[in-house]
Motif scaffolding. Structure first.
Motif, PDB file in Angstrom:
ATOM      1  N   ALA A  44      15.446  14.036   6.683  1.00 27.09           N
ATOM      2  CA  ALA A  44      15.307  15.364   6.068  1.00 27.09           C
ATOM      3  C   ALA A  44      13.887  15.892   6.228  1.00 27.09           C
ATOM      4  O   ALA A  44      13.676  17.077   6.514  1.00 27.09           O
ATOM      5  N   LEU A  45      12.892  15.005   6.049  1.00 30.78           N
ATOM      6  CA  LEU A  45      11.498  15.415   6.229  1.00 30.78           C
ATOM      7  C   LEU A  45      11.245  15.864   7.669  1.00 30.78           C
ATOM      8  O   LEU A  45      10.672  16.931   7.917  1.00 30.78           O
ATOM      9  N   ALA A  46      11.685  15.066   8.621  1.00 34.30           N
ATOM     10  CA  ALA A  46      11.451  15.394  10.031  1.00 34.30           C
ATOM     11  C   ALA A  46      12.159  16.685  10.426  1.00 34.30           C
ATOM     12  O   ALA A  46      11.618  17.500  11.177  1.00 34.30           O
ATOM     13  N   GLU A  47      13.360  16.884   9.908  1.00 30.41           N
ATOM     14  CA  GLU A  47      14.087  18.118  10.215  1.00 30.41           C
ATOM     15  C   GLU A  47      13.363  19.328   9.635  1.00 30.41           C
ATOM     16  O   GLU A  47      13.294  20.389  10.275  1.00 30.41           O
ATOM     17  N   LYS A  48      12.815  19.157   8.447  1.00 36.50           N
ATOM     18  CA  LYS A  48      12.056  20.241   7.808  1.00 36.50           C
ATOM     19  C   LYS A  48      10.851  20.629   8.676  1.00 36.50           C
ATOM     20  O   LYS A  48      10.606  21.822   8.916  1.00 36.50           O
ATOM     21  N   LEU A  49      10.116  19.637   9.171  1.00 37.13           N
ATOM     22  CA  LEU A  49       8.954  19.922  10.018  1.00 37.13           C
ATOM     23  C   LEU A  49       9.375  20.521  11.352  1.00 37.13           C
ATOM     24  O   LEU A  49       8.726  21.450  11.862  1.00 37.13           O
ATOM     25  N   ALA A  50      10.444  19.993  11.926  1.00 36.97           N
ATOM     26  CA  ALA A  50      10.906  20.498  13.226  1.00 36.97           C
ATOM     27  C   ALA A  50      11.363  21.944  13.123  1.00 36.97           C
ATOM     28  O   ALA A  50      11.137  22.741  14.041  1.00 36.97           O
ATOM     29  N   THR A  51      12.003  22.298  12.022  1.00 37.92           N
ATOM     30  CA  THR A  51      12.458  23.676  11.824  1.00 37.92           C
ATOM     31  C   THR A  51      11.273  24.642  11.822  1.00 37.92           C
ATOM     32  O   THR A  51      11.374  25.767  12.301  1.00 37.92           O
ATOM     33  N   LEU A  52      10.147  24.160  11.321  1.00 40.54           N
ATOM     34  CA  LEU A  52       8.930  24.977  11.295  1.00 40.54           C
ATOM     35  C   LEU A  52       8.127  24.868  12.593  1.00 40.54           C
ATOM     36  O   LEU A  52       7.081  25.493  12.728  1.00 40.54           O
ATOM     37  N   HIS A  53       8.588  24.024  13.508  1.00 40.46           N
ATOM     38  CA  HIS A  53       7.935  23.820  14.813  1.00 40.46           C
ATOM     39  C   HIS A  53       6.596  23.108  14.689  1.00 40.46           C
ATOM     40  O   HIS A  53       5.692  23.323  15.511  1.00 40.46           O
ATOM     41  N   ILE A  54       6.481  22.237  13.704  1.00 43.39           N
ATOM     42  CA  ILE A  54       5.324  21.344  13.609  1.00 43.39           C
ATOM     43  C   ILE A  54       5.601  20.154  14.514  1.00 43.39           C
ATOM     44  O   ILE A  54       6.689  19.569  14.454  1.00 43.39           O
ATOM     45  N   ASN A  55       4.641  19.796  15.374  1.00 43.41           N
ATOM     46  CA  ASN A  55       4.917  18.751  16.359  1.00 43.41           C
ATOM     47  C   ASN A  55       4.128  17.463  16.166  1.00 43.41           C
ATOM     48  O   ASN A  55       4.232  16.537  16.985  1.00 43.41           O
ATOM     49  N   MET A  56       3.350  17.374  15.103  1.00 45.46           N
ATOM     50  CA  MET A  56       2.636  16.128  14.792  1.00 45.46           C
ATOM     51  C   MET A  56       2.549  15.956  13.291  1.00 45.46           C
ATOM     52  O   MET A  56       2.186  16.884  12.569  1.00 45.46           O
ATOM     53  N   ASN A  57       2.895  14.759  12.818  1.00 43.82           N
ATOM     54  CA  ASN A  57       2.736  14.438  11.404  1.00 43.82           C
ATOM     55  C   ASN A  57       1.721  13.310  11.299  1.00 43.82           C
ATOM     56  O   ASN A  57       1.905  12.238  11.891  1.00 43.82           O
ATOM     57  N   LEU A  58       0.631  13.538  10.574  1.00 45.31           N
ATOM     58  CA  LEU A  58      -0.431  12.544  10.431  1.00 45.31           C
ATOM     59  C   LEU A  58      -0.016  11.501   9.392  1.00 45.31           C
ATOM     60  O   LEU A  58      -0.587  11.382   8.312  1.00 45.31           O
ATOM     61  N   ALA A  59       0.983  10.742   9.730  1.00 42.00           N
ATOM     62  CA  ALA A  59       1.613   9.752   8.864  1.00 42.00           C
ATOM     63  C   ALA A  59       2.519   8.905   9.772  1.00 42.00           C
ATOM     64  O   ALA A  59       2.790   9.309  10.908  1.00 42.00           O
ATOM     65  N   PRO A  60       2.944   7.729   9.318  1.00 45.93           N
ATOM     66  CA  PRO A  60       2.912   7.191   7.959  1.00 45.93           C
ATOM     67  C   PRO A  60       1.665   6.354   7.676  1.00 45.93           C
ATOM     68  O   PRO A  60       0.991   5.888   8.579  1.00 45.93           O
ATOM     69  N   VAL A  61       1.420   6.148   6.393  1.00 47.27           N
ATOM     70  CA  VAL A  61       0.419   5.195   5.940  1.00 47.27           C
ATOM     71  C   VAL A  61       1.002   3.793   6.110  1.00 47.27           C
ATOM     72  O   VAL A  61       2.105   3.521   5.648  1.00 47.27           O
ATOM     73  N   VAL A  62       0.262   2.926   6.796  1.00 46.45           N
ATOM     74  CA  VAL A  62       0.726   1.540   6.935  1.00 46.45           C
ATOM     75  C   VAL A  62      -0.281   0.568   6.322  1.00 46.45           C
ATOM     76  O   VAL A  62      -0.324  -0.611   6.672  1.00 46.45           O
ATOM     77  N   ASP A  63      -1.085   1.067   5.392  1.00 46.51           N
ATOM     78  CA  ASP A  63      -2.005   0.205   4.650  1.00 46.51           C
ATOM     79  C   ASP A  63      -1.217  -0.696   3.707  1.00 46.51           C
ATOM     80  O   ASP A  63      -0.260  -0.246   3.060  1.00 46.51           O
ATOM     81  N   LEU A  64      -1.622  -1.956   3.609  1.00 44.37           N
ATOM     82  CA  LEU A  64      -1.015  -2.866   2.645  1.00 44.37           C
ATOM     83  C   LEU A  64      -1.574  -2.566   1.252  1.00 44.37           C
ATOM     84  O   LEU A  64      -2.782  -2.336   1.097  1.00 44.37           O
ATOM     85  N   ASN A  65      -0.712  -2.602   0.268  1.00 44.41           N
ATOM     86  CA  ASN A  65      -1.139  -2.284  -1.101  1.00 44.41           C
ATOM     87  C   ASN A  65      -1.723  -3.528  -1.772  1.00 44.41           C
ATOM     88  O   ASN A  65      -1.243  -3.989  -2.803  1.00 44.41           O
ATOM     89  N   THR A  66      -2.781  -4.063  -1.184  1.00 39.10           N
ATOM     90  CA  THR A  66      -3.372  -5.292  -1.718  1.00 39.10           C
ATOM     91  C   THR A  66      -4.242  -5.040  -2.941  1.00 39.10           C
ATOM     92  O   THR A  66      -4.551  -5.965  -3.679  1.00 39.10           O
ATOM     93  N   ASN A  67      -4.647  -3.792  -3.136  1.00 37.91           N
ATOM     94  CA  ASN A  67      -5.409  -3.429  -4.333  1.00 37.91           C
ATOM     95  C   ASN A  67      -4.725  -2.239  -5.001  1.00 37.91           C
ATOM     96  O   ASN A  67      -5.019  -1.086  -4.686  1.00 37.91           O
ATOM     97  N   PRO A  68      -3.801  -2.505  -5.924  1.00 40.64           N
ATOM     98  CA  PRO A  68      -3.069  -1.404  -6.577  1.00 40.64           C
ATOM     99  C   PRO A  68      -3.972  -0.410  -7.293  1.00 40.64           C
ATOM    100  O   PRO A  68      -3.558   0.722  -7.562  1.00 40.64           O
ATOM    101  N   SER A  69      -5.224  -0.821  -7.607  1.00 38.40           N
ATOM    102  CA  SER A  69      -6.160   0.075  -8.281  1.00 38.40           C
ATOM    103  C   SER A  69      -6.942   0.940  -7.298  1.00 38.40           C
ATOM    104  O   SER A  69      -7.776   1.755  -7.723  1.00 38.40           O
ATOM    105  N   ASN A  70      -6.713   0.760  -6.020  1.00 35.83           N
ATOM    106  CA  ASN A  70      -7.356   1.563  -4.982  1.00 35.83           C
ATOM    107  C   ASN A  70      -7.152   3.048  -5.299  1.00 35.83           C
ATOM    108  O   ASN A  70      -6.018   3.511  -5.432  1.00 35.83           O
ATOM    109  N   PRO A  71      -8.235   3.826  -5.427  1.00 36.55           N
ATOM    110  CA  PRO A  71      -8.094   5.212  -5.885  1.00 36.55           C
ATOM    111  C   PRO A  71      -7.408   6.147  -4.909  1.00 36.55           C
ATOM    112  O   PRO A  71      -6.868   7.180  -5.326  1.00 36.55           O
TER     113      PRO A  71
END
Length: 324
Positions: free
Chosen positions: A142-169
């Motif tokens: 659904a997210l990708a279809e939403k962006l494609a409908t608007l003709h956005i061709n790059m999404n600066l995502a996903p985040v692949v950081d490990l959540n090793t510090n849950p307090s990370n701001p």
């Protein structure tokens, strides 16, 4: 807003440090400069309408070849009609090549196109990971279809950081990570990437070499992870690269005195060459996180930061705003 002269100075500086110093020194117009280095620069702008001065400037810069892509941020999203009009102008620009039209729409707290413009919301990575993989596939389709409908061709995502510090701001507290183990992160990130690929949208893994263990927000200053980072944070990148799912990778403003030295996006940092290219064997596009972040611009003016990023191994540099 960056003035036109500032953008030309940035392009010339990059040209000087890309093996074309002679051409830069003799450059009397932007044609040769932009052909060589324009595609290396992605820029943000101020404004929410096609008639706004900030948008008109970014469109002009694209058409002159001073930049190769545009980043749409929350500050650019007004009404859905105005957003569509701006993107239509970008797509129909008199450019040498179709420009990147990028957005960072991860879902959750980093959701640019949701209820604010009458569209469906995408859950955060943490919420997605609490559900099933099939549910994730549906949400990201659904997210990708939403962006494609608007003709956005790059999404600066996903985040692949490990959540090793849950307090990370900037990662843990904002629910931007899929979890603390690589298997979980890779599983849900792959669903994100594949959904976007089906719509022809390039995705960007971030924030290499790993922001999840940090105690600082790199928007506010350098995030030194010397005492918190571990090699486990490379696992999502290694696995996604091996699966052919790394369309592009974003390097963060992260320092580690013993593992890769200075800031990964700046000269003195060896993360891109040593870890990403050699250790992980990645041969694709590397872009910087925003060089307009306080972590970088407090220390260097834009041209110097851009040169340092190229020396560090970046292929694309990103500035979402510039000082006059």
């Amino acid at each position: 807003m960056l003035r036109r002269l500032g953008r030309l100075s940035l392009a010339l500086a990059l040209l000087m440090h890309s093996g074309h110093a002679g051409l830069a020194a003799g450059c009397r117009n932007t044609a040769a400069t932009s052909r060589l280095v324009g595609p290396m620069i992605m820029a943000g702008f101020f404004g929410t309408k096609a008639s706004d001065a900030g948008f008109q400037q970014i469109l002009s810069d694209l058409e002159e070849g001073l930049i190769g892509g545009v980043v749409i941020l929350g500050r650019n999203v007004g009404t859905s009609d105005d957003l569509a009009a701006m993107i239509d102008r970008l797509r129909s620009c008199k450019c040498a090549a179709p420009p990147f039209i990028a957005i960072d729409d991860e879902g959750g707290t980093v959701e640019r196109l949701g209820s604010n413009v009458g569209l469906a919301e995408t859950p955060s990575a943490a919420e997605i990971a609490r559900g099933s993989v099939p549910a994730a596939r549906r949400a990201y389709a659904a997210l990708a279809e939403k962006l494609a409908t608007l003709h956005i061709n790059m999404n600066l995502a996903p985040v692949v950081d490990l959540n090793t510090n849950p307090s990370n701001p900037i990662i843990g507290q904002r629910q931007r990570s899929y979890g603390r183990d690589a298997d979980t992160v890779v599983r849900y990130a792959a669903a994100f990437i594949r959904a976007h690929r089906r719509q022809g949208i390039l995705t960007v893994l971030k924030h290499f070499p790993g922001h999840g263990s940090s105690t600082a927000d790199s928007h506010a200053g350098i995030a030194d992870v010397t005492t918190t980072w571990s090699s486990a944070e490379l696992k999502p990148y290694r696995r996604l690269i091996r699966r052919g799912l790394a369309g592009a990778i974003m390097a963060g403003h992260l320092a580690h005195s013993s593992r890769w030295g200075g800031v990964a996006t700046q000269s003195g940092g060896r993360a891109i060459d040593r870890l990403l290219r050699r250790e992980l064997g990645y041969d694709g596009v590397v872009m910087t996180d925003d060089l307009a972040m306080k972590a970088i611009l407090d220390a260097k003016p834009p041209a110097a930061a851009a040169i340092a990023a190229v020396k560090a191994g970046a292929d694309i540099i990103m500035f979402t705003k510039f000082s006059d």
